[in-house]
Scaffold this motif. Structure first.
Motif, PDB file in Angstrom:
ATOM      1  N   GLN A  27       0.805  -1.230   0.000  1.00 53.80           N
ATOM      2  CA  GLN A  27       0.000   0.000   0.000  1.00 53.80           C
ATOM      3  C   GLN A  27       0.839   1.282   0.000  1.00 53.80           C
TER       4      GLN A  27
ATOM      5  N   VAL B  56       1.810   1.990  -3.456  1.00 54.76           N
ATOM      6  CA  VAL B  56       0.653   2.325  -4.295  1.00 54.76           C
ATOM      7  C   VAL B  56       0.218   3.769  -4.057  1.00 54.76           C
TER       8      VAL B  56
ATOM      9  N   PHE C  33      -0.612   6.819  -6.961  1.00 55.01           N
ATOM     10  CA  PHE C  33      -1.767   7.726  -7.036  1.00 55.01           C
ATOM     11  C   PHE C  33      -1.296   9.167  -7.200  1.00 55.01           C
TER      12      PHE C  33
ATOM     13  N   TYR D 257     -11.810  -4.919  -7.934  1.00 53.87           N
ATOM     14  CA  TYR D 257     -11.328  -3.558  -8.179  1.00 53.87           C
ATOM     15  C   TYR D 257     -10.120  -3.239  -7.297  1.00 53.87           C
ATOM     16  N   ALA D 258     -10.115  -3.766  -6.074  1.00 56.23           N
ATOM     17  CA  ALA D 258      -8.961  -3.559  -5.202  1.00 56.23           C
ATOM     18  C   ALA D 258      -7.731  -4.258  -5.755  1.00 56.23           C
TER      19      ALA D 258
ATOM     20  N   SER E 253      -7.136  -4.972  -8.767  1.00 59.29           N
ATOM     21  CA  SER E 253      -6.725  -4.249  -9.973  1.00 59.29           C
ATOM     22  C   SER E 253      -5.936  -2.998  -9.620  1.00 59.29           C
ATOM     23  N   THR E 254      -6.471  -2.213  -8.678  1.00 60.24           N
ATOM     24  CA  THR E 254      -5.818  -0.960  -8.275  1.00 60.24           C
ATOM     25  C   THR E 254      -4.434  -1.213  -7.700  1.00 60.24           C
ATOM     26  N   VAL E 255      -4.346  -2.217  -6.851  1.00 58.83           N
ATOM     27  CA  VAL E 255      -3.119  -2.450  -6.099  1.00 58.83           C
ATOM     28  C   VAL E 255      -2.129  -3.316  -6.866  1.00 58.83           C
TER      29      VAL E 255
ATOM     30  N   MET F   8      -3.586  -3.688 -12.572  1.00 64.54           N
ATOM     31  CA  MET F   8      -3.461  -2.466 -13.352  1.00 64.54           C
ATOM     32  C   MET F   8      -2.095  -1.835 -13.143  1.00 64.54           C
ATOM     33  N   SER F   9      -1.618  -1.871 -11.897  1.00 69.37           N
ATOM     34  CA  SER F   9      -0.374  -1.201 -11.555  1.00 69.37           C
ATOM     35  C   SER F   9       0.833  -1.837 -12.233  1.00 69.37           C
TER      36      SER F   9
ATOM     37  N   GLY G 229      -6.435  -3.601 -16.467  1.00 70.02           N
ATOM     38  CA  GLY G 229      -7.066  -3.834 -15.170  1.00 70.02           C
ATOM     39  C   GLY G 229      -7.768  -5.170 -15.072  1.00 70.02           C
TER      40      GLY G 229
END
Length: 360
Positions: free
Chosen positions: A125, A128, A132, A302-303, A305-307, A310-311, A322
């Motif tokens: 985190q 990440v 952002f 979605y989490a 993907s975000t973490v 996608m990253s 994603g």
């Protein structure tokens, strides 16, 4: 001059503040339970409890080879979560029988294994947060043990369903028995390749992945099984240049986090022979957010993907497709890669994935 009237807007319904606060507190509590359950899987405590009669914390700790004080506190969390029952009179604990199938065993129903992904998200985190603020993404090296976690999750499904249910979707079983050339793109630790190679000794198999550690694990398993028809190569599959080389190409949850998924799909199409088949397993969700509202695990997707998914794509200068690219986008991109026929299958045993079978 024409005056345009504003379209009427609906005031969104408001929830009771106490209900909102209650839900947020429940999420906080459930997040803590997820962490504890992940620890329970990692340390084998659930398996230990399943094998014991009602036992004290000392007995559980001794059986698991762990420190009693930590085990006792963990048990407190599992009792209050409702996963474990506590008998105050003799201070013993036992795993709730109705929870055991979802917390123990090597099969796909063991969700405690999947909960480890949430703890991994927590580890990365801080990094990440910076993506952002500054854009870009992370590399696979930022996720310690990710390939092993993913391999364990995938192996549970493949051990249960690959040979009897998944491969027959492609209609290639008879040809595999006779002997064909097969490639798995983004093979990870290669367990699916090795399962197939062992089941179909007349066929030849190759697995490609750009992680040297994952390929080493794949080779080790192939050697342990004495397989002579499976090989593994370190390769960025965006650079796969073979033409008409394979009768069957497979990808298992490997396309959506590629840097350039369209390039990889085009490479798959080029690598297939005219009468070949492509079997793609990937996340089952909609490409439209509003259609995922009722998907029970949508927030987890979605989490993830975000973490992660996608990253790692953005971190390679990629498209950042994603995790939740969705079945509609997946089918469209397969067709755009040059496939003329695409059929999407659902499996009752695996509600998390969609199964795409495509022909040139």
């Amino acid at each position: 001059m024409t005056t345009l009237e504003s379209a009427p807007t609906e005031t969104p319904a408001t929830a009771d503040p106490e209900e909102v606060a209650g839900r947020v507190v429940a999420i906080l509590n459930d997040g803590a339970i997820c962490l504890l359950a992940s620890l329970g899987h990692e340390l084998g405590i659930f398996e230990t409890l399943a094998a014991l009669p009602p036992a004290t914390s000392t007995q559980v700790a001794d059986a698991a080879g762990l420190d009693e004080r930590y085990v006792r506190e963990w048990l407190g969390g599992m009792v209050t979560a409702g996963f474990v029952q506590y008998v105050p009179d003799d201070q013993t604990y036992y795993l709730c029988p109705d929870h055991a199938p979802f917390l123990t065993g090597t099969g796909p129903d063991n969700l405690a294994r999947t909960m480890r992904f949430v703890t991994l998200m927590g580890q990365v985190q801080p990094k990440v947060v910076e993506t952002f603020r500054h854009g870009g993404g992370l590399s696979y090296d930022d996720y310690p043990g990710f390939h092993h976690l993913q391999a364990a999750d995938s192996a549970a499904v493949n051990d249960a369903s690959l040979l009897d249910t998944i491969i027959p979707l492609a209609g290639m079983t008879e040809r595999l028995q006779q002997g064909i050339a097969v490639a798995d793109i983004g093979c990870g630790e290669g367990h699916a390749v090795n399962l197939l190679a062992r089941a179909f000794p007349s066929s030849s198999f190759v697995g490609y992945d750009f992680s040297a550690d994952a390929i080493e694990a794949a080779r080790d398993e192939a050697a342990a099984w004495a397989l002579t028809n499976a090989r593994f190569e370190v390769l960025d599959v965006a650079r796969l240049a073979e033409e008409s080389a394979y009768d069957l190409v497979t990808t298992f949850d490997a396309i959506h986090d590629q840097a350039h998924p369209a390039t990889v799909l085009a490479n798959v199409r080029r690598a297939l022979r005219p009468d070949g088949r492509y079997l793609m397993v990937d996340i089952k969700a909609s490409s439209n957010l509003e259609e995922n509202l009722d998907l029970p695990w949508a927030s987890f997707l979605y989490a993830a993907s975000t973490v992660h998914c996608m990253s790692v794509s953005l971190g390679q200068g990629g498209d950042g497709l994603g995790t939740v690219w969705g079945v509609q986008t997946a089918e469209r991109m397969i067709r755009e890669a040059g496939f003329s026929d695409v059929v999407v299958h659902d499996l009752e045993a695996d509600p998390f994935n969609a199964y795409f079978v495509a022909s040139p």
